[in-house]
Motif scaffolding. Structure first.
Motif, PDB file in Angstrom:
ATOM      1  N   GLU A 124       0.816  -1.230   0.000  1.00  0.00           N
ATOM      2  CA  GLU A 124       0.000   0.000   0.000  1.00  0.00           C
ATOM      3  C   GLU A 124       0.843   1.271   0.000  1.00  0.00           C
ATOM      4  O   GLU A 124       0.368   2.330  -0.415  1.00  0.00           O
ATOM      5  CB  GLU A 124      -0.985  -0.002   1.163  1.00  0.00           C
ATOM      6  CG  GLU A 124      -2.112  -1.033   1.006  1.00  0.00           C
ATOM      7  CD  GLU A 124      -2.917  -0.859  -0.305  1.00  0.00           C
ATOM      8  OE1 GLU A 124      -3.249   0.289  -0.653  1.00  0.00           O
ATOM      9  OE2 GLU A 124      -3.194  -1.877  -0.979  1.00  0.00           O
ATOM     10  N   THR A 125       2.115   1.170   0.431  1.00  0.00           N
ATOM     11  CA  THR A 125       2.959   2.371   0.405  1.00  0.00           C
ATOM     12  C   THR A 125       3.313   2.765  -1.031  1.00  0.00           C
ATOM     13  O   THR A 125       3.813   3.848  -1.277  1.00  0.00           O
ATOM     14  CB  THR A 125       4.282   2.167   1.194  1.00  0.00           C
ATOM     15  OG1 THR A 125       4.999   1.072   0.595  1.00  0.00           O
ATOM     16  CG2 THR A 125       4.021   1.864   2.650  1.00  0.00           C
ATOM     17  N   PHE A 126       3.058   1.861  -2.001  1.00  0.00           N
ATOM     18  CA  PHE A 126       3.347   2.155  -3.407  1.00  0.00           C
ATOM     19  C   PHE A 126       2.130   2.745  -4.134  1.00  0.00           C
ATOM     20  O   PHE A 126       2.165   2.925  -5.347  1.00  0.00           O
ATOM     21  CB  PHE A 126       3.799   0.891  -4.139  1.00  0.00           C
ATOM     22  CG  PHE A 126       5.055   0.277  -3.567  1.00  0.00           C
ATOM     23  CD1 PHE A 126       6.261   0.958  -3.620  1.00  0.00           C
ATOM     24  CD2 PHE A 126       5.023  -0.982  -2.987  1.00  0.00           C
ATOM     25  CE1 PHE A 126       7.417   0.397  -3.101  1.00  0.00           C
ATOM     26  CE2 PHE A 126       6.174  -1.549  -2.455  1.00  0.00           C
ATOM     27  CZ  PHE A 126       7.378  -0.856  -2.509  1.00  0.00           C
ATOM     28  N   VAL A 127       1.058   2.979  -3.377  1.00  0.00           N
ATOM     29  CA  VAL A 127      -0.197   3.429  -3.998  1.00  0.00           C
ATOM     30  C   VAL A 127      -0.722   4.689  -3.315  1.00  0.00           C
ATOM     31  O   VAL A 127      -0.659   4.813  -2.090  1.00  0.00           O
ATOM     32  CB  VAL A 127      -1.284   2.327  -3.870  1.00  0.00           C
ATOM     33  CG1 VAL A 127      -2.567   2.762  -4.570  1.00  0.00           C
ATOM     34  CG2 VAL A 127      -0.790   1.006  -4.423  1.00  0.00           C
ATOM     35  N   ARG A 128      -1.201   5.627  -4.130  1.00  0.00           N
ATOM     36  CA  ARG A 128      -1.894   6.799  -3.590  1.00  0.00           C
ATOM     37  C   ARG A 128      -3.318   6.749  -4.135  1.00  0.00           C
ATOM     38  O   ARG A 128      -3.521   6.527  -5.328  1.00  0.00           O
ATOM     39  CB  ARG A 128      -1.166   8.071  -4.063  1.00  0.00           C
ATOM     40  CG  ARG A 128      -1.704   9.373  -3.538  1.00  0.00           C
ATOM     41  CD  ARG A 128      -0.684  10.498  -3.761  1.00  0.00           C
ATOM     42  NE  ARG A 128      -0.219  10.548  -5.158  1.00  0.00           N
ATOM     43  CZ  ARG A 128      -0.855  11.201  -6.133  1.00  0.00           C
ATOM     44  NH1 ARG A 128      -1.985  11.834  -5.883  1.00  0.00           N
ATOM     45  NH2 ARG A 128      -0.376  11.208  -7.371  1.00  0.00           N
ATOM     46  N   ARG A 129      -4.281   6.926  -3.249  1.00  0.00           N
ATOM     47  CA  ARG A 129      -5.678   6.833  -3.682  1.00  0.00           C
ATOM     48  C   ARG A 129      -6.293   8.211  -3.844  1.00  0.00           C
ATOM     49  O   ARG A 129      -6.040   9.091  -3.035  1.00  0.00           O
ATOM     50  CB  ARG A 129      -6.517   6.111  -2.610  1.00  0.00           C
ATOM     51  CG  ARG A 129      -6.320   4.656  -2.554  1.00  0.00           C
ATOM     52  CD  ARG A 129      -6.740   4.149  -1.180  1.00  0.00           C
ATOM     53  NE  ARG A 129      -6.133   2.854  -0.954  1.00  0.00           N
ATOM     54  CZ  ARG A 129      -6.730   1.683  -1.200  1.00  0.00           C
ATOM     55  NH1 ARG A 129      -7.975   1.664  -1.629  1.00  0.00           N
ATOM     56  NH2 ARG A 129      -6.099   0.555  -0.994  1.00  0.00           N
ATOM     57  N   ASP A 130      -7.127   8.336  -4.876  1.00  0.00           N
ATOM     58  CA  ASP A 130      -7.983   9.507  -4.996  1.00  0.00           C
ATOM     59  C   ASP A 130      -9.385   8.964  -4.752  1.00  0.00           C
ATOM     60  O   ASP A 130     -10.066   8.516  -5.675  1.00  0.00           O
ATOM     61  CB  ASP A 130      -7.830  10.110  -6.399  1.00  0.00           C
ATOM     62  CG  ASP A 130      -8.714  11.337  -6.590  1.00  0.00           C
ATOM     63  OD1 ASP A 130      -9.665  11.519  -5.791  1.00  0.00           O
ATOM     64  OD2 ASP A 130      -8.471  12.089  -7.536  1.00  0.00           O
ATOM     65  N   ALA A 131      -9.792   8.959  -3.493  1.00  0.00           N
ATOM     66  CA  ALA A 131     -11.033   8.293  -3.090  1.00  0.00           C
ATOM     67  C   ALA A 131     -12.247   8.922  -3.765  1.00  0.00           C
ATOM     68  O   ALA A 131     -13.163   8.222  -4.188  1.00  0.00           O
ATOM     69  CB  ALA A 131     -11.175   8.334  -1.574  1.00  0.00           C
TER      70      ALA A 131
END
Ligand SMILES: [Zn+2]
Length: 272
Positions: free
Chosen positions: A201-208
């Motif tokens: 998850e540290t490799f992912v940024r979410r735009d919720a």
């Protein structure tokens, strides 16, 4: 003028075009390499009929600039696979039949120039200064998912007796986490594909709000190479995003179907 030179790469400006070279690879006189910038364009197999002359001319000028022979070049038909081929003595050519469906080349034959085309996907250039062997790998998001980067390390071990701790890997310009936006289906493929990573998850940024995901394939490839046994200091990042720098880089995301292709080239010099 805008210049992409940083702590890891140097931008060179020739009479025909600009290109990047890795400071680290320039330390080895037996080696030649470059990542081309605009206006050079090596095109793709699907644009070959329309743009053959541009592509051939580009390759000719690259050869000139690298002070090597046009006949030294070998270029595969890339298909976002994880297929890697060893190039032997005399195996050359642009899109030769024996290199259909191939996204990685390895060789230890002097006088060979491995060329692959890129328009946002990640170029991985490998050098083993001990066994004097090289690899040029096309790692798009599908290739990254298939771990073509670590497959290249295994292949160099098998073919040349390379030790991972000796290998240098230079990561060329590609679409980085600032711009690599995907939908949930692709995010899920990555989350499953890299479930063995300590904290994916540290490799992912979410735009919720928009239900979008930004995936850091640079960090994923770096971690993959580290797990394959490469030393931290031998993994070198160009730190250039092809979308951010689309004035100098060919980018599929930025320019869609009309986009050209950058060449990543690595070769071993023939002894004088
Ligand atoms: Zn970017």
């Amino acid at each position: 003028m805008h210049n992409l030179t940083n702590r890891n790469v140097i931008q060179m400006d020739s009479e025909h075009s600009s290109y990047l070279q890795f400071r680290r690879l320039l330390e080895y006189p037996g080696l030649f390499h470059m990542i081309t910038l605009k206006p050079w364009d090596v095109g793709t197999l699907s644009t070959w009929e329309k743009k053959e002359e541009t592509a051939r001319n580009t390759i000719k000028e690259i050869a000139e600039e690298l002070q090597t022979d046009e006949q030294a070049f070998v270029r595969p038909c890339q298909t976002h696979s994880d297929h890697i081929r060893r190039i032997g003595e005399g195996e050359r050519g642009i899109y030769p039949d024996f290199l259909a469906d191939t996204d990685g080349l390895v060789t230890d034959v002097p006088g060979t120039a491995l060329l692959l085309g890129f328009g946002d996907c990640t170029p991985l250039l490998f050098y083993d200064p001990v066994q004097k062997a090289i690899a040029n790998i096309h790692s798009g998001w599908r290739g990254t998912l298939a771990r073509i980067g670590s497959k290249a390390v295994t292949r160099m071990q098998e073919e040349f007796g390379s030790r991972p701790e000796d290998l240098i890997c230079c990561i060329g310009p590609h679409i980085r986490s600032c711009h690599f936006e995907v939908d949930e289906d692709v995010y899920r493929m990555f989350a499953e594909g890299f479930s063995d990573f300590a904290d994916f998850e540290t490799f992912v940024r979410r735009d919720a709000a928009r239900n979008k995901y930004f995936i850091d394939t640079t960090a994923i490839n770096t971690e993959m190479l580290r797990l394959a046994g490469l030393k931290e200091e031998n993994i070198i990042d160009s730190e250039v995003c092809t979308v951010c720098e689309s004035s100098l880089c060919h980018s599929y995301r930025a320019e869609k179907a009309a986009s050209g292709r950058m060449a990543a080239v690595i070769g071993i010099r023939k002894p004088e």
